[in-house]
Motif scaffolding. Structure first.
Motif, short mmCIF file in Angstrom:
data_model
loop_
_atom_site.label_atom_id
_atom_site.label_comp_id
_atom_site.label_asym_id
_atom_site.label_seq_id
_atom_site.Cartn_x
_atom_site.Cartn_y
_atom_site.Cartn_z
N GLN A 197 -6.98 11.71 3.22
CA GLN A 197 -6.38 12.06 4.50
C GLN A 197 -6.08 10.81 5.33
N LYS A 198 -6.93 9.83 5.17
CA LYS A 198 -6.79 8.57 5.89
C LYS A 198 -5.48 7.85 5.57
N ALA A 199 -4.94 8.10 4.36
CA ALA A 199 -3.75 7.39 3.91
C ALA A 199 -2.47 7.86 4.60
N HIS A 200 -2.46 9.06 5.16
CA HIS A 200 -1.22 9.60 5.72
C HIS A 200 -0.70 8.77 6.89
N ALA A 201 -1.61 8.20 7.68
CA ALA A 201 -1.17 7.36 8.80
C ALA A 201 -0.44 6.12 8.30
N VAL A 202 -0.85 5.61 7.15
CA VAL A 202 -0.19 4.44 6.58
C VAL A 202 1.18 4.84 6.03
N LEU A 203 1.23 5.94 5.31
CA LEU A 203 2.50 6.41 4.75
C LEU A 203 3.53 6.72 5.84
N ASN A 204 3.04 7.17 6.99
CA ASN A 204 3.93 7.52 8.10
C ASN A 204 4.25 6.33 9.01
N GLY A 205 3.75 5.16 8.62
CA GLY A 205 4.05 3.96 9.40
C GLY A 205 3.28 3.83 10.69
N LYS A 206 2.21 4.58 10.85
CA LYS A 206 1.44 4.55 12.09
C LYS A 206 0.24 3.60 12.02
N GLU A 207 -0.06 3.07 10.84
CA GLU A 207 -1.22 2.19 10.68
C GLU A 207 -0.91 1.10 9.68
N LYS A 208 -1.39 -0.10 9.95
CA LYS A 208 -1.23 -1.22 9.04
C LYS A 208 -2.49 -1.40 8.19
N ILE A 209 -2.30 -2.00 7.03
CA ILE A 209 -3.42 -2.28 6.13
C ILE A 209 -3.44 -3.78 5.82
N MET A 210 -4.60 -4.40 5.98
CA MET A 210 -4.78 -5.80 5.63
C MET A 210 -5.44 -5.88 4.26
N LEU A 211 -4.83 -6.68 3.38
CA LEU A 211 -5.36 -6.89 2.04
C LEU A 211 -5.63 -8.38 1.84
N VAL A 212 -6.29 -8.72 0.74
CA VAL A 212 -6.55 -10.13 0.43
C VAL A 212 -6.00 -10.45 -0.95
N ARG A 213 -5.62 -11.70 -1.13
CA ARG A 213 -5.22 -12.19 -2.44
C ARG A 213 -5.84 -13.56 -2.64
N LEU A 214 -6.13 -13.87 -3.88
CA LEU A 214 -6.74 -15.15 -4.19
C LEU A 214 -5.72 -16.27 -4.10
N LYS A 215 -6.08 -17.35 -3.43
CA LYS A 215 -5.23 -18.53 -3.42
C LYS A 215 -5.40 -19.31 -4.73
N SER A 216 -6.61 -19.22 -5.28
CA SER A 216 -6.90 -19.95 -6.51
C SER A 216 -7.86 -19.12 -7.35
N ALA B 8 0.84 -1.21 0.00
CA ALA B 8 0.00 0.00 0.00
C ALA B 8 0.87 1.25 0.00
N GLN B 9 1.95 1.23 0.79
CA GLN B 9 2.84 2.39 0.85
C GLN B 9 3.49 2.66 -0.51
N LYS B 10 3.84 1.58 -1.21
CA LYS B 10 4.46 1.75 -2.53
C LYS B 10 3.49 2.43 -3.50
N ILE B 11 2.23 1.96 -3.50
CA ILE B 11 1.24 2.56 -4.39
C ILE B 11 0.97 4.01 -4.02
N MET B 12 0.76 4.25 -2.73
CA MET B 12 0.48 5.62 -2.30
C MET B 12 1.64 6.56 -2.60
N SER B 13 2.87 6.10 -2.38
CA SER B 13 4.05 6.93 -2.65
C SER B 13 4.15 7.25 -4.13
N ALA B 14 3.84 6.25 -4.98
CA ALA B 14 3.90 6.47 -6.42
C ALA B 14 2.88 7.52 -6.84
N ILE B 15 1.68 7.44 -6.26
CA ILE B 15 0.65 8.43 -6.60
C ILE B 15 1.10 9.84 -6.21
N VAL B 16 1.69 9.96 -5.02
CA VAL B 16 2.17 11.26 -4.54
C VAL B 16 3.30 11.77 -5.42
N ARG B 17 4.26 10.90 -5.73
CA ARG B 17 5.41 11.30 -6.56
C ARG B 17 4.97 11.76 -7.94
#
Length: 619
Positions: free
Chosen positions: A495-514, A416-425
């Motif tokens: 605004q919600k994303a800044h806590a993630v970018l600053n390392g203050k909040e974690k994000i849980m995502l899902v990926r398909l096993k199959s 998530a940080q990589k995507i958000m940083s890319a958007i900002v950059r």
């Protein structure tokens, strides 16, 4: 023919059971019926397949006098009148397909009180003299206005002739009016109430959830491999396949025919006689599959459509919902498949931009973006549909591709940080495609030399584009990223994303096993397939002898019950949904003889005692 006037203190549930063969009302049907019986106007919003017709048909049977149903399409009138007659209910229609003599015969029957329901088109109702000469001489207990959204300029299918229905209140001031529609936003609802002169109407909004429909979304390139196997496995089922254009509709129909299936195409470029023929043959199950543009379906009351496939992306969720809603109207399980590609988005955007009204174009682009979000979502499809119609759903429906596919939840903070940083950059100036190409280190010309010097360029090269697209979609759904509306939607962080970018909040995502969707267990999968085939042929014989479609004789859902519980007496047959007194008396022995013979030859016993009991009919 039985009449309810001989039954004291009639209970709507008794009418439901006796004439339609069902034990319980669905959703808010009983409230709506009681409101009509009280003489109060009502506005009923209920999805396709939700049981709107019963809301006025049951009051028609209880009230003295005649219920007049305004319906816009001849085919829909015919299906409903045929269905009522098969349940022992006197119903008539007057329409332009009838000869003068036939219409006069109907008017004569009405004059002598030989019908409980009359179906009319809005055009026929307002023809000179008809309303005054005939209807005013009768005891009209209720006017039911079906497809009521057609009266509003804001409705999706405005019909000018509906505007003249406002005269009903003037000419029949004491008669209650029930307006019914499957789709109306707040503005359209207000228009319906105002233009029909409804008096303090009770407004009923039923759930838009169709739990018997299973939703799947697949990539467009899978369609070629999917269709032959799917159609082979469902060769006895009725289905609709939607395509974007007339040309693609005809091409798809030719391909399906080459696979050996009974198929026809249907679109607005055909003459009306041919369209009517295709529709009639499809209703009678003589044609199993119809390949259609979105113009198809108006007036289809076919209850046994088992699948709907969108070979191309619909332009909005309203259209998608309405079209998928043509499946499973009998309440038995049905499948809805959507095949999606970015190319469809580009086609729709180009067509939208051909419009001259920029404000309208902006609305259409916004609706298309919502459709895109649905198709690309990594979450419960049903939840997204319900949320779109402002109805809450907790997700985990167990009946969509996401909920049926094995998933793995993981800590996706770094991704998530990589995507958000890319958007900002990238100064929050680009869309999803550009962001993914940038993070994967694309060498495409659109990635300028200046962009390639940024720190986040290429930091996601270790993962494929579909992975990063999934991350972005999930971040949008979790409101860490905002996707703008319009032809070229861009990504911005919230605004919600800044806590993630600053390392203050974690994000849980899902990926398909199959990516293979497991076949879900369905309540009807345990039915006896051989008996079902036998009874299907019997139903077809009865339907042909009566000149009606097979589903009018008996719905698939009732057939599934017959082939699951094996009733072998009239009393047991009364416990099967869809068998009212009239239908048992007229067709019960035909089905019982076939079932008893089949069970005797195979030593099969009745299992009706295992079924949740209906309210016992008074036979």
């Amino acid at each position: 023919m039985e009449t309810l006037f001989q039954i004291p203190d009639v209970d709507p549930k008794e009418v439901l059971n006796r004439f339609f063969g069902y034990a319980q009302f669905r959703d808010r049907q009983e409230e709506i019926i009681n409101t009509a019986l009280s003489g109060t106007d009502s506005l009923v919003l209920m999805p396709t397949g939700g049981g709107k017709s019963l809301c006025f048909q049951i009051p028609a049977l209880i009230n003295p006098g005649l219920t007049v149903v305004i319906s816009p399409l001849i085919s829909l009138m015919k299906d409903q009148v045929d269905g009522l007659k098969m349940n022992g209910i006197s119903a008539l229609s007057i329409n332009s397909s009838q000869s003068f003599e036939e219409q006069q015969d109907v008017l004569n029957q009405l004059y002598h009180g030989q019908a409980k329901l009359l179906y009319l088109s809005p055009e026929r109702l307002q023809e000179s003299g008809f309303m005054f000469e005939y209807l005013k001489k009768m005891n009209i207990s209720l006017f039911a206005i079906d497809e009521a959204h057609c009266i509003s300029h804001w409705g999706h299918d405005f019909r000018p002739e509906y505007l003249n229905l406002k005269a009903l209140r003037t000419h029949f001031p004491a008669t209650p009016i029930m307006a019914l529609t499957a789709s109306a936003d707040n503005t359209t609802q207000s228009d319906i109430s105002t233009l029909l002169n409804l008096r303090n109407p009770e407004i009923f909004r039923s759930s838009f959830n169709r739990p018997n429909i299973y939703y799947y979304v697949k990539q467009k390139q899978e369609l070629t491999f999917f269709l032959p196997d799917f159609l082979r496995k469902n060769s006895q089922s009725s289905g609709i396949i939607y395509c974007l254009s007339r040309k693609s509709t005809e091409k798809m129909a030719a391909y399906i025919q080459s696979l050996g299936h009974s198929v026809a195409f249907y679109h607005a470029g055909m003459d009306s006689e041919l369209r009517s023929h295709v529709q009639a043959e499809f209703s009678k199950d003589n044609i199993k599959i119809v390949v259609a543009t979105i113009a198809f379906g108006m007036g289809i009351d076919k209850s046994n459509v088992r699948f709907v496939i969108h070979a191309d992306l619909p332009k909005n969720i309203e259209g998608y919902y309405q079209e998928t809603g043509r499946a499973g109207r009998d309440g038995a399980r049905a499948e809805a498949y959507l095949f999606y590609s970015k190319g469809d988005l580009a086609k729709w955007r180009m067509m939208i931009d051909q419009g001259e009204d920029l404000d309208v174009n902006a609305i259409l682009h916004r609706k298309l973006s919502k459709m895109q979000q649905f198709a690309e979502a990594a979450s419960c499809r049903r939840q997204l549909l319900m949320n779109y119609f402002n109805e809450k759903h907790d997700g985990n429906c167990k009946s969509c591709d996401f909920c049926l596919t094995a998933v793995d939840e993981y800590d996706g903070t770094i991704e998530a940080q990589k995507i958000m940083s890319a958007i900002v950059r990238l100064d929050q100036r680009f869309g999803q495609g550009m962001v993914v190409d940038f993070i994967r280190g694309s060498k495409a010309q659109k990635i300028t030399e200046e962009m390639r010097q940024l720190k986040t360029y290429g930091i996601g090269v270790d993962k494929p584009d579909f992975f990063w697209n999934s991350v972005i979609r999930q971040l949008i759904q979790q409101e860490y990223i905002l996707q703008s509306e319009g032809k070229y939607p861009i990504l911005k962080i919230t605004q919600k994303a800044h806590a993630v970018l600053n390392g203050k909040e974690k994000i849980m995502l899902v990926r398909l096993k199959s990516f293979d969707i497991p076949t879900p267990k369905n309540a009807t999968e345990d039915y006896d397939k051989e008996l079902f085939s036998n009874l299907r042929m019997l139903r077809m014989q009865i339907a042909n002898s009566q000149g009606v479609p097979p589903f009018v004789v008996l719905a698939d859902s009732s057939m599934f019950e017959l082939c699951t519980y094996f009733p072998q007496t009239v009393e047991e047959l009364a416990q099967i949904s869809g068998f009212g007194v009239f239908k048992i008396d007229k067709y019960g022995n035909h089905f019982l003889q076939a079932i008893v013979k089949y069970c005797s030859e195979r030593n099969i016993s009745s299992k009706v005692h295992q079924k949740v009991k209906k309210t016992r009919l008074k036979l």
